[in-house]
Design a protein around this motif. Structure first.
Motif, PDB file in Angstrom:
ATOM      1  N   ASP A 211       0.910  -1.245   0.026  1.00  0.00           N
ATOM      2  CA  ASP A 211       0.019   0.506  -0.170  1.00  0.00           C
ATOM      3  C   ASP A 211       0.867   1.149  -0.173  1.00  0.00           C
ATOM      4  O   ASP A 211      -0.018   2.234   0.206  1.00  0.00           O
ATOM      5  CB  ASP A 211      -0.773  -0.201   1.255  1.00  0.00           C
ATOM      6  CG  ASP A 211      -1.923  -1.085   0.872  1.00  0.00           C
ATOM      7  OD1 ASP A 211      -2.600  -1.328   0.150  1.00  0.00           O
ATOM      8  OD2 ASP A 211      -2.469  -1.750   2.288  1.00  0.00           O
ATOM      9  N   GLY A 212       1.915   1.253   0.007  1.00  0.00           N
ATOM     10  CA  GLY A 212       3.224   1.879  -0.172  1.00  0.00           C
ATOM     11  C   GLY A 212       4.038   2.252   0.943  1.00  0.00           C
ATOM     12  O   GLY A 212       3.689   1.990   2.430  1.00  0.00           O
ATOM     13  N   ILE A 213       4.978   3.667   1.500  1.00  0.00           N
ATOM     14  CA  ILE A 213       5.266   4.024   2.212  1.00  0.00           C
ATOM     15  C   ILE A 213       4.372   5.188   2.819  1.00  0.00           C
ATOM     16  O   ILE A 213       4.134   6.466   2.530  1.00  0.00           O
ATOM     17  CB  ILE A 213       6.985   3.797   1.966  1.00  0.00           C
ATOM     18  CG1 ILE A 213       7.138   2.695   0.858  1.00  0.00           C
ATOM     19  CG2 ILE A 213       7.712   4.441   2.913  1.00  0.00           C
ATOM     20  CD1 ILE A 213       8.971   2.530   1.219  1.00  0.00           C
ATOM     21  N   ASP A 214       4.656   5.549   3.685  1.00  0.00           N
ATOM     22  CA  ASP A 214       4.216   6.945   4.627  1.00  0.00           C
ATOM     23  C   ASP A 214       5.481   7.794   5.295  1.00  0.00           C
ATOM     24  O   ASP A 214       5.035   9.105   4.509  1.00  0.00           O
ATOM     25  CB  ASP A 214       3.233   6.363   5.852  1.00  0.00           C
ATOM     26  CG  ASP A 214       1.836   5.718   5.192  1.00  0.00           C
ATOM     27  OD1 ASP A 214       0.669   7.170   4.545  1.00  0.00           O
ATOM     28  OD2 ASP A 214       1.237   5.389   5.742  1.00  0.00           O
ATOM     29  N   VAL A 215       6.674   7.149   5.258  1.00  0.00           N
ATOM     30  CA  VAL A 215       7.634   7.657   6.004  1.00  0.00           C
ATOM     31  C   VAL A 215       8.443   6.589   6.169  1.00  0.00           C
ATOM     32  O   VAL A 215       8.807   5.498   5.571  1.00  0.00           O
ATOM     33  CB  VAL A 215       7.718   7.352   7.624  1.00  0.00           C
ATOM     34  CG1 VAL A 215       8.692   8.762   8.253  1.00  0.00           C
ATOM     35  CG2 VAL A 215       6.632   8.849   8.132  1.00  0.00           C
TER      36      VAL A 215
END
Length: 331
Positions: A211-215
Motif C-alpha cells: 500500500d506504499g510508504i508513509d514515512v
C-alpha cells in the motif's frame, strides 16, 4: 606521558577508504589551559559521517591530511579548569582519534551516571537522539502508518525501527543480507525486512509495502532512496539523515530520476536534519529512551572493538556494513 593518535595521513580521492590512508603516531600528552579540560578518551564513536567529513565541509570543517582523525568520544575528565566539570566526570566530546584531548569546557556537560556506560554513546548518545528526532520530528509517523528505514541494522536505523513500532506503525527495514533481515524481524520486532543486496530488491520492496510508504527514514541515499521514493504514498514524509552509499568510492553516475515530478504529484515532504538541531529537547528524548529501554520495548545492540590502533579497520568495516547496532572502539 605520550598521547597515541590516529592521523589522517592522506585523503581518499576516488578510491575507497583503506588502512594506508591513516597513520598511528605518538605525540606529547596535552595539558588543560585556562577554560579547558583535559580528557582521557574511553570509547570512540564510529559513524558513516566520519567518511563524509573527508569529502569536504559539511556541518563541520573538512578534514585535511596530517590532522588527527576527527570523531566524537566518551571521555573522562582528568584535569579541569572550568567550574562545572570535575575530574572523574564523563562527557561526550569531539576528542578525535586519540587517547587524550585538551578542549574548551564551555559547551561540555557532565553525563549522567548510567550503566552500562557504552549506552551513553549508543541509545542515549548521538545514535539514539538522531533516531528519535529524525523519526518523530521529521518523519512524524502516525499509528497504523508504514515506516521504512534504510541501513536498518545500523546504529541509528535499528533504533528508528523500534521507535516506530512503539508508536504503533508497521515497520520495514532495508538491510544487507538475509541474516541481518532475520535479526531485525526476530529480535527487534520489525514486521518485514528487505535485502538491498538481492537482485530482487525492488520486487521485495514492493511486496513488503503493497500500500506504499508513509514515512521513509533515509540513511543511504542512492538506489535505495530512489526505490523508496517511487513507493511513497501521497503526502508521505522523508527524513534525510545520511547518504552512506555515496560516501566511499566513486560518485554515482546519476541521482534519483524523476524527483521533481514525484515530489509535486505526491505532495511529499523531504527534510534534512542533524541531531544538534534539536538539542534544546534532549531531556525529553532521553527520558523517553530510558523509559523504553527499562521496559524492554527498545533493545540496544552494540558492537565494541578493542584498541585505538583498530579504529581505521573498524571504520572501513562499518562502511562495508559489518556491524549490527552501534559500533565503537574501546581505547
Amino acid at each position: 606521558m605520550t598521547n597515541r593518535q590516529i592521523v589522517l595521513d592522506r585523503l581518499p580521492q576516488s578510491d575507497r577508504l583503506a588502512p594506508e590512508h591513516f597513520a598511528l603516531s605518538a605525540g606529547e600528552r596535552p595539558t588543560a589551559g585556562e577554560g579547558e579540560v583535559l580528557l582521557k578518551t574511553r570509547y570512540i564513536s564510529l559513524d558513516a559521517a566520519n567518511r563524509a567529513w573527508m569529502q569536504g565541509a559539511t556541518y563541520r570543517a573538512a578534514l585535511a591530511p596530517g590532522q588527527v582523525m576527527a570523531g566524537g568520544g566518551l571521555a573522562e575528565v582528568v584535569e579541569s579548569r572550568v567550574p562545572h566539570l570535575k575530574p572523574g566526570d564523563l562527557v561526550f566530546a569531539d576528542t578525535g582519534w586519540q587517547e587524550y584531548a585538551a578542549l574548551p569546557g564551555t559547551h561540555l556537560k557532565a553525563l549522567p551516571d548510567l550503566k552500562p556506560e557504552t549506552h551513553l554513546l549508543s541509545v542515549y548518545g548521538v545514535a539514539g537522539l538522531t533516531a528519535y528526532f529524525g523519526l518523530l520530528e521529521c518523519g512524524q509517523p502516525k499509528a497504523g502508518e508504514t515506516v521504512v528505514v534504510s541501513a536498518a541494522a545500523g546504529s541509528v536505523g535499528s533504533i528508528v525501527g523500534q521507535i516506530a513500532r512503539i508508536k504503533g506503525c508497521r515497520v520495514v527495514g532495508v538491510a544487507g543480507g538475509a541474516e541481518k533481515g532475520q535479526w531485525l524481524v526476530d529480535e527487534l520486532g520489525f514486521d518485514a525486512a528487505v535485502d538491498y543486496k538481492s537482485p530482487e530488491f525492488k520486487r521485495q520492496l514492493r511486496a513488503a509495502v503493497p500500500d506504499g510508504i508513509d514515512v521513509y527514514f533515509d540513511n543511504t541515499g542512492g538506489d535505495i532512496f530512489e526505490a523508496c521514493l517511487f513507493a511513497m504514498r501521497n503526502h508521505g514524509r522523508i527524513a534525510c539523515c545520511g547518504a552512506v552509499s555515496q560516501y566511499d568510492g566513486a560518485a554515482p553516475p546519476h541521482g534519483p530520476r524523476g524527483v521533481p515530478g514525484l515530489i509535486v504529484t505526491k505532495r511529499l515532504t523531504l527534510r534534512g536534519f542533524v541531531v544538534m538541531d534539536f538539542a534544546d529537547q534532549n531531556d525529553r528524548a532521553l527520558a523517553d529512551l530510558q523509559s523504553w529501554v527499562a521496559s524492554g520495548q527498545l533493545k540496544v545492540q552494540e558492537d565494541v572493538i578493542d584498541g585505538l590502533e583498530n579504529l581505521p579497520k573498524a571504520l572501513i568495516g562499518l562502511l562495508a556494513g559489518e556491524n549490527r547496532g552501534k559500533r565503537m572502539v574501546r581505547v
